[in-house]
Design a protein around this motif. Structure first.
Motif, PDB file in Angstrom:
ATOM      1  N   THR A 410       0.852  -1.214   0.000  1.00 26.74           N
ATOM      2  CA  THR A 410       0.000   0.000   0.000  1.00 26.74           C
ATOM      3  C   THR A 410       0.873   1.245   0.000  1.00 26.74           C
ATOM      4  OG1 THR A 410      -1.577  -1.261   1.326  1.00 26.74           O
ATOM      5  CG2 THR A 410      -1.986   1.086   1.135  1.00 26.74           C
ATOM      6  N   ALA A 411       1.937   1.228   0.836  1.00 25.40           N
ATOM      7  CA  ALA A 411       2.841   2.381   0.919  1.00 25.40           C
ATOM      8  C   ALA A 411       3.497   2.654  -0.441  1.00 25.40           C
ATOM      9  CB  ALA A 411       3.908   2.132   1.977  1.00 25.40           C
ATOM     10  N   GLN A 412       3.930   1.585  -1.123  1.00 27.73           N
ATOM     11  CA  GLN A 412       4.607   1.757  -2.421  1.00 27.73           C
ATOM     12  C   GLN A 412       3.665   2.334  -3.482  1.00 27.73           C
ATOM     13  OE1 GLN A 412       6.096  -2.240  -2.872  1.00 27.73           O
ATOM     14  NE2 GLN A 412       8.205  -1.628  -2.399  1.00 27.73           N
ATOM     15  N   ILE A 413       2.421   1.847  -3.514  1.00 25.99           N
ATOM     16  CA  ILE A 413       1.484   2.361  -4.525  1.00 25.99           C
ATOM     17  C   ILE A 413       1.095   3.802  -4.197  1.00 25.99           C
ATOM     18  CG2 ILE A 413      -0.689   1.948  -5.762  1.00 25.99           C
ATOM     19  CD1 ILE A 413      -0.421  -0.994  -4.760  1.00 25.99           C
ATOM     20  N   ALA A 414       0.985   4.123  -2.891  1.00 21.82           N
ATOM     21  CA  ALA A 414       0.693   5.512  -2.489  1.00 21.82           C
ATOM     22  C   ALA A 414       1.807   6.432  -2.982  1.00 21.82           C
ATOM     23  CB  ALA A 414       0.553   5.593  -0.975  1.00 21.82           C
ATOM     24  N   VAL A 415       3.052   5.963  -2.855  1.00 24.03           N
ATOM     25  CA  VAL A 415       4.219   6.736  -3.326  1.00 24.03           C
ATOM     26  C   VAL A 415       4.152   6.912  -4.848  1.00 24.03           C
ATOM     27  CG1 VAL A 415       6.710   6.561  -3.709  1.00 24.03           C
ATOM     28  CG2 VAL A 415       5.779   6.253  -1.417  1.00 24.03           C
ATOM     29  N   GLN A 416       3.861   5.806  -5.562  1.00 28.81           N
ATOM     30  CA  GLN A 416       3.745   5.886  -7.029  1.00 28.81           C
ATOM     31  C   GLN A 416       2.665   6.880  -7.438  1.00 28.81           C
ATOM     32  OE1 GLN A 416       3.016   1.929  -8.504  1.00 28.81           O
ATOM     33  NE2 GLN A 416       4.928   1.156  -7.637  1.00 28.81           N
TER      34      GLN A 416
END
Length: 577
Positions: A410-416
């Motif tokens: 979730t954190a990675q997609i939020a960053v993307q």
């Protein structure tokens, strides 16, 4: 002249009045001609012209809706049906019971207007039976309510009645596990059980409770509700009523009444006093029976405006600047029940305009807001935060709300999402703003990605406000001041407030809650520190040097303003090391 309502349903008002023999066609045409020059309802015009009475118009409106009209002149409510609808519900929905069939659980009610559909739907849900409605003369209904239902019935009265009821004593003759489904259904449909539950719901909503708890123990059954974050106990009903109350809630929430070994979740929608209220129901099997918690989502009670959150002017300016950024991540952090969702909803309410596409992924959706595309997480179907976020990016959004950053994916997609030009708002569970940075790095997020996207962190806590009705000023003791690391000379010119306790605040001295905020924005130096894996303490020191007000300092300012107390701030915030 009595006509079958089905003959009049959907016809024009003038036609219905003519069929009822109340006016002539010529009188209707005359009124219609006048209506061309004045914006007045036809019925009102016919009354003004003395061609018919208000009661005639009401009878015609009832006919239009396919309902009968009853004058209720000289009507007395039979004694055996006066208790079918609790007095609180009678007053709230402005209806009266006319007939009741115990066997079929069918009730006939009279209401003031034919468009009071919510009363019929809610009473069907609350009473667990079929409801037939007719329209009655409003003055007669008011008189009957005053005559038979003006007495305020308390939960204590109903519990006392139940405790002395022979049937209730017999309910406990068999153990909870040995009760069959038919008995459970019968208990759940008992008028006294229904009355008790309705009173508890009305009382909780009136007192602005956030949760209602029904808890079975070995020797008792407790009812408690949470107001301003603190639980208060109600008069406990007889222990053997536990399964009946639980089953009644399950019936209302469309849950499986036979399933007593697995947790269940449901929802009840009501309109109380004209306000839409959603009750989120969670049933949990325990050692002594099923524990039920109902979360009260009163849409009229939620403050979805940034101006009403309690942010100080400088913090408000910073927060508004953060949520107006074209891209980046803004995180709101704090423990469960600290008002994070309300803060985020208030931010979305401010951003919610015709030019902005807003998508939310929530678990669960607490308040439905016009203009937002809200999606619910569902683990059973594999609809996780991460999966929803991926789909969001193909929906051309401007702002994305992720209920919570729980894992690395979730954190990675939020960053993307933020790197591709979206503003992402989300929540975390940490103690203060600086530790959110370390928490996200602990999830496995690369520090260079975090520094490129994180714009700011808002930490918050809720403290109870001093009741304005019984507020008094006093001088705190040295011990109380020591809790805040203060000396008497530090606060010579300050005034401290507390509540004496009154009827309005249930004797607690507190009414309502206030949020304390800690707002950290990231500058180049802070980003460099994150890249070098600086500790939380160093980040905090740097943020304070730049003017960040920690939670304890926000609490002190609220104490000096006289809006909260020393006890509340000490309970909710940590002292600075």
């Amino acid at each position: 002249m009595a006509l079958d309502p089905s003959e009049m349903k959907g016809r024009k008002l003038g036609r219905v009045l003519t069929k009822l023999g109340k006016v002539t066609r010529d009188q209707v045409h005359e009124a219609l001609a006048i209506q061309q020059t004045r914006k007045v309802k036809l019925g009102q015009l016919l009354v003004e012209l003395n061609y018919c009475t208000e009661r005639d118009v009401l009878a015609a409106l009832a006919g239009q809706a396919g309902m009968s009209f009853e004058s209720l002149d000289g009507f007395d409510i039979p004694e055996d049906i006066r208790d079918v609808i609790p007095a609180e519900s009678v007053r709230s929905y402005e209806v009266i019971p006319l007939e009741y069939n115990k066997t079929s659980r069918r009730i006939k009610i009279a209401m003031k207007t034919p468009d009071n559909f919510r009363a019929v739907d809610d009473l069907r849900l609350l009473l667990g039976g079929n409801v037939d409605a007719v329209v009655g003369d409003p003055a007669a209904i008011d008189a009957l309510i005053k005559k038979y239902f003006s007495k305020q019935e308390s939960i204590t009265d109903v519990v006392s009645e139940l405790a002395s009821d022979e049937r209730v004593k017999n309910m406990g003759a068999r153990g909870a596990d040995s009760i069959d489904i038919d008995s459970l259904m019968e208990m759940a449909g008992d008028n006294q059980v229904i009355k008790l539950l309705n009173l508890v719901l009305l009382q909780a909503i009136k007192d602005r409770a956030s949760d209602i708890h029904f808890e079975p123990f070995e020797n008792e059954f407790k009812m408690r509700y949470r107001i301003d974050g603190v639980l208060y106990e109600m008069v406990p009903p007889p222990k053997q009523l536990g399964p009946a109350i639980t089953s009644r809630v399950k019936v209302m929430a469309n849950l499986d009444i036979a399933e007593r070994r697995l947790p269940q979740d449901g929802r009840i929608e009501l309109t109380i006093g004209g306000n839409p209220v959603d009750l989120r129901v969670a049933v949990l099997p325990t050692m002594w029976g099923e524990s039920v918690v109902m979360r009260v989502l009163d849409r009229s009670n939620v403050e979805l405006s940034l101006d009403r959150l309690g942010l100080r002017d400088d913090d408000m300016t910073t927060f508004r600047r953060l949520i107006r950024k074209p891209n980046g991540i803004v995180v709101v952090t704090g423990p469960t029940g600290s008002g994070k969702t309300t803060t985020l909803y208030a931010a979305l309410a401010e951003l919610n305009d015709i030019e902005t596409k807003i998508l939310t992924a929530e678990d669960p959706v607490e308040y439905d807001i016009d203009g937002l595309c809200q999606c619910q997480v569902n683990t059973e179907t594999g609809t996780t935060f991460a999966k929803l976020l991926r789909s969001f990016l193909r929906q051309d959004p401007d702002v994305i709300l992720v209920g919570e950053i729980r894992d690395l994916e979730t954190a990675q997609i939020a960053v993307q999402a933020s790197l591709t030009g979206h503003l992402v708002l989300s929540t975390l569970h940490t103690n203060d703003a600086p530790s959110s940075v370390v928490r996200m790095l602990d999830l496995g997020l690369e520090s260079f990605l975090l520094t490129a996207t994180l714009e700011g962190v808002v930490a918050q806590r809720l403290v109870r406000k001093v009741c304005a009705n019984c507020k008094e000023f006093y001088t705190p003791t040295e011990e109380e001041l020591m809790e805040l690391s203060l000396k008497p000379e530090d606060v010579r010119s300050r005034r401290f407030a507390r509540g004496k306790g009154c009827d309005r605040c249930n004797g607690s001295g507190y009414k309502g809650r206030l949020a304390l905020y800690e707002l950290m924005t990231l500058d180049d130096e802070a980003r460099e520190m994150i890249m070098k894996n600086a500790s939380t303490a160093l980040l905090k020191h740097h943020a304070r040097k730049r003017g960040m007000r920690v939670l304890r300092e926000s609490g002190l300012m609220a104490i000096y303003d006289g809006t909260t107390t020393i006890d509340e701030v000490v309970r909710e915030t940590l002292a600075d090391e």
